[in-house]
Design a protein around this motif. Sequence first.
Motif, PDB file in Angstrom:
ATOM      1  N   GLU A   1      45.343   6.385  14.211  1.00 54.57           N
ATOM      2  CA  GLU A   1      45.731   5.697  12.988  1.00 54.57           C
ATOM      3  C   GLU A   1      46.700   6.507  12.142  1.00 54.57           C
ATOM      4  O   GLU A   1      47.603   5.939  11.497  1.00 54.57           O
ATOM      5  N   ASP A   2      46.559   7.844  12.132  1.00 54.32           N
ATOM      6  CA  ASP A   2      47.421   8.655  11.266  1.00 54.32           C
ATOM      7  C   ASP A   2      48.816   8.858  11.839  1.00 54.32           C
ATOM      8  O   ASP A   2      49.656   9.508  11.226  1.00 54.32           O
ATOM      9  N   GLN A   3      49.103   8.272  13.015  1.00 56.00           N
ATOM     10  CA  GLN A   3      50.431   8.391  13.608  1.00 56.00           C
ATOM     11  C   GLN A   3      51.228   7.088  13.555  1.00 56.00           C
ATOM     12  O   GLN A   3      52.294   6.986  14.180  1.00 56.00           O
ATOM     13  N   ARG A   4      50.742   6.114  12.799  1.00 56.31           N
ATOM     14  CA  ARG A   4      51.456   4.836  12.703  1.00 56.31           C
ATOM     15  C   ARG A   4      51.163   4.158  11.370  1.00 56.31           C
ATOM     16  O   ARG A   4      50.182   4.479  10.695  1.00 56.31           O
ATOM     17  N   SER A   5      52.045   3.254  10.999  1.00 52.90           N
ATOM     18  CA  SER A   5      51.808   2.372   9.859  1.00 52.90           C
ATOM     19  C   SER A   5      52.298   0.983  10.233  1.00 52.90           C
ATOM     20  O   SER A   5      53.242   0.832  11.017  1.00 52.90           O
ATOM     21  N   VAL A   6      51.643  -0.028   9.663  1.00 49.41           N
ATOM     22  CA  VAL A   6      51.965  -1.425   9.968  1.00 49.41           C
ATOM     23  C   VAL A   6      52.138  -2.188   8.655  1.00 49.41           C
ATOM     24  O   VAL A   6      51.252  -2.148   7.797  1.00 49.41           O
ATOM     25  N   THR A   7      53.272  -2.847   8.489  1.00 49.12           N
ATOM     26  CA  THR A   7      53.468  -3.748   7.357  1.00 49.12           C
ATOM     27  C   THR A   7      54.108  -5.035   7.854  1.00 49.12           C
ATOM     28  O   THR A   7      54.674  -5.078   8.962  1.00 49.12           O
ATOM     29  N   SER A   8      54.042  -6.078   7.043  1.00 57.06           N
ATOM     30  CA  SER A   8      54.659  -7.346   7.442  1.00 57.06           C
ATOM     31  C   SER A   8      54.972  -8.179   6.202  1.00 57.06           C
ATOM     32  O   SER A   8      54.418  -7.952   5.129  1.00 57.06           O
ATOM     33  N   GLN A   9      55.857  -9.127   6.399  1.00 57.56           N
ATOM     34  CA  GLN A   9      56.298  -9.991   5.300  1.00 57.56           C
ATOM     35  C   GLN A   9      56.673 -11.355   5.857  1.00 57.56           C
ATOM     36  O   GLN A   9      57.307 -11.448   6.925  1.00 57.56           O
TER      37      GLN A   9
ATOM     38  N   MET B   1      58.671   3.717   5.232  1.00 60.52           N
ATOM     39  CA  MET B   1      57.970   2.601   5.856  1.00 60.52           C
ATOM     40  C   MET B   1      56.466   2.642   5.589  1.00 60.52           C
ATOM     41  O   MET B   1      55.825   1.611   5.398  1.00 60.52           O
ATOM     42  N   SER B   2      55.875   3.838   5.595  1.00 63.63           N
ATOM     43  CA  SER B   2      54.420   3.924   5.438  1.00 63.63           C
ATOM     44  C   SER B   2      53.986   3.854   3.980  1.00 63.63           C
ATOM     45  O   SER B   2      52.830   3.556   3.689  1.00 63.63           O
ATOM     46  N   ALA B   3      54.906   4.115   3.052  1.00 69.53           N
ATOM     47  CA  ALA B   3      54.568   4.076   1.621  1.00 69.53           C
ATOM     48  C   ALA B   3      54.604   2.631   1.134  1.00 69.53           C
ATOM     49  O   ALA B   3      55.454   2.229   0.340  1.00 69.53           O
ATOM     50  N   THR B   4      53.671   1.838   1.628  1.00 62.76           N
ATOM     51  CA  THR B   4      53.674   0.415   1.324  1.00 62.76           C
ATOM     52  C   THR B   4      52.533   0.061   0.389  1.00 62.76           C
ATOM     53  O   THR B   4      51.405   0.498   0.601  1.00 62.76           O
ATOM     54  N   PRO B   5      52.797  -0.739  -0.623  1.00 61.54           N
ATOM     55  CA  PRO B   5      51.716  -1.158  -1.518  1.00 61.54           C
ATOM     56  C   PRO B   5      50.908  -2.329  -0.980  1.00 61.54           C
ATOM     57  O   PRO B   5      49.853  -2.644  -1.507  1.00 61.54           O
ATOM     58  N   ASP B   6      51.404  -2.987   0.084  1.00 64.34           N
ATOM     59  CA  ASP B   6      50.754  -4.215   0.542  1.00 64.34           C
ATOM     60  C   ASP B   6      51.135  -4.455   1.997  1.00 64.34           C
ATOM     61  O   ASP B   6      52.288  -4.789   2.294  1.00 64.34           O
ATOM     62  N   VAL B   7      50.193  -4.301   2.924  1.00 64.46           N
ATOM     63  CA  VAL B   7      50.505  -4.431   4.347  1.00 64.46           C
ATOM     64  C   VAL B   7      50.838  -5.864   4.744  1.00 64.46           C
ATOM     65  O   VAL B   7      51.413  -6.092   5.814  1.00 64.46           O
TER      66      VAL B   7
ATOM     67  N   TRP C   1      57.580  -8.005  11.092  1.00 63.15           N
ATOM     68  CA  TRP C   1      56.658  -6.881  11.268  1.00 63.15           C
ATOM     69  C   TRP C   1      57.449  -5.588  11.376  1.00 63.15           C
ATOM     70  O   TRP C   1      58.498  -5.537  12.033  1.00 63.15           O
ATOM     71  N   PHE C   2      56.915  -4.540  10.750  1.00 66.42           N
ATOM     72  CA  PHE C   2      57.521  -3.208  10.784  1.00 66.42           C
ATOM     73  C   PHE C   2      56.427  -2.219  11.181  1.00 66.42           C
ATOM     74  O   PHE C   2      55.488  -1.985  10.408  1.00 66.42           O
ATOM     75  N   VAL C   3      56.536  -1.687  12.371  1.00 62.58           N
ATOM     76  CA  VAL C   3      55.593  -0.654  12.810  1.00 62.58           C
ATOM     77  C   VAL C   3      56.355   0.662  12.901  1.00 62.58           C
ATOM     78  O   VAL C   3      57.288   0.795  13.694  1.00 62.58           O
ATOM     79  N   HIS C   4      55.980   1.602  12.066  1.00 62.55           N
ATOM     80  CA  HIS C   4      56.578   2.931  12.034  1.00 62.55           C
ATOM     81  C   HIS C   4      55.590   3.868  12.711  1.00 62.55           C
ATOM     82  O   HIS C   4      54.398   3.846  12.392  1.00 62.55           O
ATOM     83  N   PHE C   5      56.047   4.668  13.653  1.00 59.70           N
ATOM     84  CA  PHE C   5      55.103   5.497  14.393  1.00 59.70           C
ATOM     85  C   PHE C   5      55.760   6.791  14.856  1.00 59.70           C
ATOM     86  O   PHE C   5      56.985   6.876  15.004  1.00 59.70           O
ATOM     87  N   ASN C   6      54.936   7.799  15.061  1.00 58.60           N
ATOM     88  CA  ASN C   6      55.417   9.071  15.595  1.00 58.60           C
ATOM     89  C   ASN C   6      54.470   9.505  16.704  1.00 58.60           C
ATOM     90  O   ASN C   6      53.318   9.838  16.454  1.00 58.60           O
TER      91      ASN C   6
END
Length: 412
Positions: A157-165, A290-296, A275-280
């Motif tokens: 979980e700490d290697q990715r973030s997921v947001t969408s609109q 990308m990960s500094a999102t207020p609302d996924v 969808w925006f998936v940012h990952f390392n």
Amino acid sequence: MPLTREDNDLLTRVENGAPMGEMIRQHYWLPAVPSARLVADGAPVRVRLLGSNYVAFRRTDGAVGVLDELCPHRKTSLLMARNEDNGLRCIFHGWKLDTSGEVIEAPNHVGDQAQFCKHVRVNRYGVQERGGIVWVWLGKGEQPPKFPDLPFTSLPEDQRSVTSQEVPTNWVQGVEASMDSSHVGVLHESTTQITAGSGNQRMHMTKALAPRLEFEDRPYGYRYAALRPLPDDQFYARVNNFVMPWYGIICAPDEKGPSTVFFSTPVDDVTHRAWFVHFNPHRPLGMTIMSATPDVWNYPPLPPGTPADNWGQNRDLMRRGHATGFPQHLGTEDFAMFIGQGPIADRTTEQLCSADGAVLRVRQALLKSVREFMGGKTPTLADNPDLDYSRIVSVGGVLPAGEDWRSLTAAP
């Protein structure tokens, strides 16, 4: 070459039995909702896909389910249901459904309640929770398609973030943009400068706006290199992948930096979810733009205005040097362009150029697949014996003139 009206409709339409929608329904897993959006025993979430409405929920023990929105009894919305004791209980008459869609209680039925519940007709949908996303298969039959084990789906979980609109345009406009390399240095010039800094390799895209494109077909779609000349007999190669039916896997801006997967899924004919998936894959992602999102579920932000004020474009900011006047996020810049194309882009009068090869290949892959489906076949790009999503590599780098860009990739 512009599309015909018939091909544009075939490409874009997904509702009411449209062939593209039926192909997607049968042969692909659809991202439904970010995992973080669902809370155990919390409120169900409406999910609209391919023109139909569903509810997603997380039951008491943490398992997730996706059901038709309407209760099978008297067809009221299960969005109002109580989420309790590992199931959704309709507040109209108390019928209760589990995550598989089965009715497990019908308290207003007189007689053998368990036997009655077994005979209630319901739709059952396959569900998986992977990579911070709840996925659903809406097709028919016992055997679901191969799950897209994309580069982020097995990361911690700490290697990715997921947001969408949710965006008020057709889904193909978003998919095309994910593979349109030449727009990055123009539309996202200021965003790149702000987020990347002058020493980042990604800045090469703002200096050489007309890349030469080279393509290679792959079992999942294609990959391509955008090649930009640099001084001192060097060039910048940026290798990205298009994965059917909507994934754009974008290379990291620098070695061992975070990569991004963009995908645009069809809500209905004139709406999509971006969808925006940012990952390392190398280390924890940390805090990024990308990960500094207020609302996924509602991020990046949509353009702040309407057509009457150019969708909220800030012309004062442009006079002070911002390239677009949409400083909110690079996604906001893209959304403004999609909205400016109209609800369903008219591809019959386009005048394309050499930079549009990747966009054309997106259309070709989708149209080839839907025509195979219409002919009674499983689309080749959905059932290739060599299909291995885990081997997809998107990468960028500076190379000496004459070297093959494929030297950057680990994939054969």
